[in-house]
Design an enzyme around this catalytic site. Structure first.
Site, mmCIF file in Angstrom:
data_model
loop_
_atom_site.group_PDB
_atom_site.id
_atom_site.type_symbol
_atom_site.label_atom_id
_atom_site.label_comp_id
_atom_site.label_asym_id
_atom_site.label_seq_id
_atom_site.Cartn_x
_atom_site.Cartn_y
_atom_site.Cartn_z
ATOM 1 N N LYS A 190 0.855 -1.186 0.000
ATOM 2 C CA LYS A 190 0.000 0.000 0.000
ATOM 3 C C LYS A 190 0.888 1.232 0.000
ATOM 4 O O LYS A 190 2.022 1.168 0.485
ATOM 5 C CB LYS A 190 -0.885 0.000 1.257
ATOM 6 N N ASP A 244 -6.952 4.581 -4.567
ATOM 7 C CA ASP A 244 -7.610 4.433 -3.257
ATOM 8 C C ASP A 244 -8.218 5.808 -2.979
ATOM 9 O O ASP A 244 -8.456 6.580 -3.927
ATOM 10 C CB ASP A 244 -6.594 4.008 -2.186
HETATM 11 P P1 NDP Z 1 -12.769 8.060 -2.731
HETATM 12 O O1 NDP Z 1 -11.724 9.059 -2.500
HETATM 13 O O2 NDP Z 1 -13.283 7.851 -4.109
HETATM 14 O O3 NDP Z 1 -14.033 8.355 -1.785
HETATM 15 C C1 NDP Z 1 -13.906 8.420 -0.408
HETATM 16 C C2 NDP Z 1 -15.238 8.857 0.173
HETATM 17 O O4 NDP Z 1 -15.173 8.735 1.588
HETATM 18 C C3 NDP Z 1 -15.558 10.312 -0.123
HETATM 19 O O5 NDP Z 1 -16.944 10.466 -0.201
HETATM 20 C C4 NDP Z 1 -14.982 11.028 1.100
HETATM 21 O O6 NDP Z 1 -15.589 12.273 1.385
HETATM 22 C C5 NDP Z 1 -15.318 10.021 2.193
HETATM 23 N N1 NDP Z 1 -14.353 10.161 3.282
HETATM 24 C C6 NDP Z 1 -13.018 10.080 3.217
HETATM 25 N N2 NDP Z 1 -12.458 10.296 4.409
HETATM 26 C C7 NDP Z 1 -13.488 10.529 5.245
HETATM 27 C C8 NDP Z 1 -13.568 10.831 6.619
HETATM 28 N N3 NDP Z 1 -12.459 10.939 7.375
HETATM 29 N N4 NDP Z 1 -14.805 10.982 7.155
HETATM 30 C C9 NDP Z 1 -15.913 10.867 6.387
HETATM 31 N N5 NDP Z 1 -15.891 10.594 5.077
HETATM 32 C C10 NDP Z 1 -14.707 10.438 4.526
HETATM 33 O O7 NDP Z 1 -12.185 6.672 -2.133
HETATM 34 P P2 NDP Z 1 -12.663 5.196 -2.419
HETATM 35 O O8 NDP Z 1 -14.121 5.133 -2.643
HETATM 36 O O9 NDP Z 1 -11.742 4.634 -3.450
HETATM 37 O O10 NDP Z 1 -12.286 4.470 -1.052
HETATM 38 C C11 NDP Z 1 -13.201 4.373 0.042
HETATM 39 C C12 NDP Z 1 -12.765 3.261 0.968
HETATM 40 O O11 NDP Z 1 -12.744 2.012 0.257
HETATM 41 C C13 NDP Z 1 -11.370 3.394 1.579
HETATM 42 O O12 NDP Z 1 -11.374 2.818 2.869
HETATM 43 C C14 NDP Z 1 -10.510 2.538 0.658
HETATM 44 O O13 NDP Z 1 -9.336 2.093 1.285
HETATM 45 C C15 NDP Z 1 -11.481 1.396 0.386
HETATM 46 N N6 NDP Z 1 -11.191 0.590 -0.797
HETATM 47 C C16 NDP Z 1 -11.124 1.187 -2.033
HETATM 48 C C17 NDP Z 1 -10.899 0.406 -3.147
HETATM 49 C C18 NDP Z 1 -10.925 0.975 -4.514
HETATM 50 O O14 NDP Z 1 -10.912 0.183 -5.483
HETATM 51 N N7 NDP Z 1 -11.010 2.279 -4.704
HETATM 52 C C19 NDP Z 1 -10.635 -1.048 -3.037
HETATM 53 C C20 NDP Z 1 -10.829 -1.568 -1.707
HETATM 54 C C21 NDP Z 1 -11.076 -0.758 -0.636
HETATM 55 P P3 NDP Z 1 -14.782 13.631 1.054
HETATM 56 O O15 NDP Z 1 -14.812 13.728 -0.452
HETATM 57 O O16 NDP Z 1 -15.556 14.687 1.736
HETATM 58 O O17 NDP Z 1 -13.402 13.458 1.597
#
Ligand code: NDP
Length: 449
Positions: free
Chosen positions: A129, A169
């Site tokens: 990672k 991510d």
């Molecule tokens: P994105 O950046 O596309 O989206 C993240 C979302 O979560 C946004 O809506 C963001 O809001 C919100 N968010 C982030 N930090 C916080 C916080 N501290 N409190 C509240 N909301 C928060 O990321 P992903 O969708 O790619 O990833 C989301 C999760 O899924 C992570 O845990 C990641 O590790 C996991 N994951 C992702 C994969 C992938 O293929 N992308 C694969 C496997 C797991 P805002 O825009 O306001 O920050």
């Protein structure tokens, strides 16, 4: 306490001591080690030659300076990370996160989880990672490009198709992958498609990769529900986040007949009892890169925005935390249980605190841990590597059907392993043991390295 548990406790104490100030990594290690007592009691060889101690120690950790110039001509400095955790099953594989909260402990927890997740997919990929404490919010496209280029100027020395294959991510999507791929290509003077996944379709990306994590999470839940004789039809679903994972989880819920009532971003959440308008969410988040609060003004009557607050206060049948780690606490779990939640699946990595997970278990709520439920993303990344290696490009239908098959297999492996080890329905235990055994077998075969 028996000797196996004592041994595991002592390993955990060493992990905590050695990685001081990294609570997320301690939390992830504790959860896995707590699951291993039964498998080690039955197979003592898995704890010989300090195998578990070695599994808890990353093979390599890289920390580097990322200098870049912002639009005001000011020099900015961020910190870059890549933790290459375990390569027993294949090249390191795992995403890159850009978020101000990133530090070495968070990257280590994610790399550790990734090792077992990748093992569960059954594909030949190790765990790693990376990321940076860079905050992309409010940055111009040119600033993002310059940051990604500077990040890759260092990272390129440490990655490669057969070495380490990053993906996206939080804060890293197709735009950032494109800028990083461009700089990698320039520095190496070779078009090495398989060095990054999550690429754009025109230059070697895979169809269905964008959708894969969210779709996969929902496929996993569908399998859990099917074992209980039910399905998504008419179920009220709440999905936290509105990023890549959340959006495509919502899309698949809708296609399976479920109703999405609420979603969020870090500013707050929207509730729409008529069902969230996903096209509008995509417009706000994917096109405008805006805030979820804009939904209410654009949608009109029948919906509301709650600033801050907990999205888990919204009554639902199925809860899908898809935002970030430790976003669903014990108090949230209590509320969800009181409101009759049937299933909770982690689209994000470790979004539920240990207390919340314990409460779901005690209440008999179906609970899918992230390392199993969100493995569809990395599995489809491995399919992207397969397409790149064979210079092929599969149809959406073919890729999605491979993803579906992989998610069913992961579900069944977790479920059967939990039963085999005397804990039917415990997907946490099943996922940890099934993932661990694969990594441990490979490490044993390769000797002490
Ligand atoms: P994105 O950046 O596309 O989206 C993240 C979302 O979560 C946004 O809506 C963001 O809001 C919100 N968010 C982030 N930090 C916080 C916080 N501290 N409190 C509240 N909301 C928060 O990321 P992903 O969708 O790619 O990833 C989301 C999760 O899924 C992570 O845990 C990641 O590790 C996991 N994951 C992702 C994969 C992938 O293929 N992308 C694969 C496997 C797991 P805002 O825009 O306001 O920050």
């Amino acid at each position: 306490m028996n000797t196996v548990d004592e041994k595991l406790q002592s390993i955990l104490a060493t992990v905590v001591h050695r990685n001081a100030g990294e609570p997320e990594f301690h939390q992830a290690a504790r959860e896995v080690l707590e699951s291993l007592g039964r498998v080690i009691a039955r197979n003592p060889e898995y704890s010989a030659d300090a195998l578990i101690e070695r599994i808890c120690e990353p093979e390599r950790q890289i920390i580097f300076r990322v200098p870049w110039i912002d639009d005001n001509n000011e020099v900015q400095i961020n910190r870059g990370f890549r933790v290459q955790f375990n390569s027993a099953l294949g090249p390191y594989k795992g995403g890159i996160r850009f978020h101000p909260s990133v530090n070495v402990g968070i990257i280590k927890f994610l790399g550790f989880e990734q090792t077992f997740k990748n093992a569960l997919t059954g594909m030949p990929i190790g765990g790693g990672k990376g990321g940076s404490d860079f905050d992309p919010k409010g940055r111009s496209d040119r600033e993002i490009m310059r940051f990604c280029q500077s990040f890759m100027i260092e990272l390129h020395r440490h990655i490669g198709e057969y070495v380490d294959v990053p993906a996206g991510d939080i804060g890293v999507g197709a735009r950032e992958i494109g800028y990083m791929f461009g700089m990698y290509k320039r520095l190496n003077n070779r078009f090495e498609a398989g060095v990054l996944t999550g690429k754009g379709l025109v230059y070697g990306g895979s169809r269905a990769r964008k959708e894969a994590t969210g779709f996969g999470t929902v496929f996993f839940v569908r399998s859990m529900l099917a074992l209980k004789g039910t399905d998504f039809d008419g179920k009220r679903c709440v999905v936290s986040g509105s990023g890549n994972v959340a959006i495509y989880a919502m899309e698949k819920v809708l296609s399976l007949g479920g109703k999405v009532i609420a979603c969020s971003d870090s500013g707050g959440y929207v509730v729409d009892e008529n069902g969230i308008d996903l096209d509008l969410i995509k417009q706000i988040k994917e096109v405008k890169r805006g805030r979820i609060s804009e939904y209410v003004a654009l949608k009109g009557d029948g919906c509301s925005y709650v600033k801050a607050g907990s999205i888990w206060d919204v009554p639902c049948d199925i809860a899908l935390p898809c935002a970030t780690q430790n976003e669903l606490h014990g108090g949230d779990a209590k509320t969800l249980i009181e409101n009759g939640v049937i299933a909770v699946a982690e689209g994000a990595n470790m979004p539920c605190t240990p207390e919340a997970v314990q409460m779901f278990k005690q209440a008999g709520t179906l609970f899918a841990p992230g390392k199993a439920a969100n493995a569809g993303g990395v599995a489809t990344s491995a399919l992207e590597m397969q397409q790149n290696a064979s210079r092929d490009s599969w149809s959406f239908a073919k890729t999605e059907s491979r993803l579906e098959e992989i998610m069913i297999n992961i579900h069944d492996a977790c479920n059967e392993t939990a039963e085999e080890y005397g804990a039917p329905g415990d997907y946490v235990l099943g996922a940890n043991i099934a993932g661990f055994v694969r990594v441990a077998e490979a490490m044993r075969a390769m000797g002490v390295i």
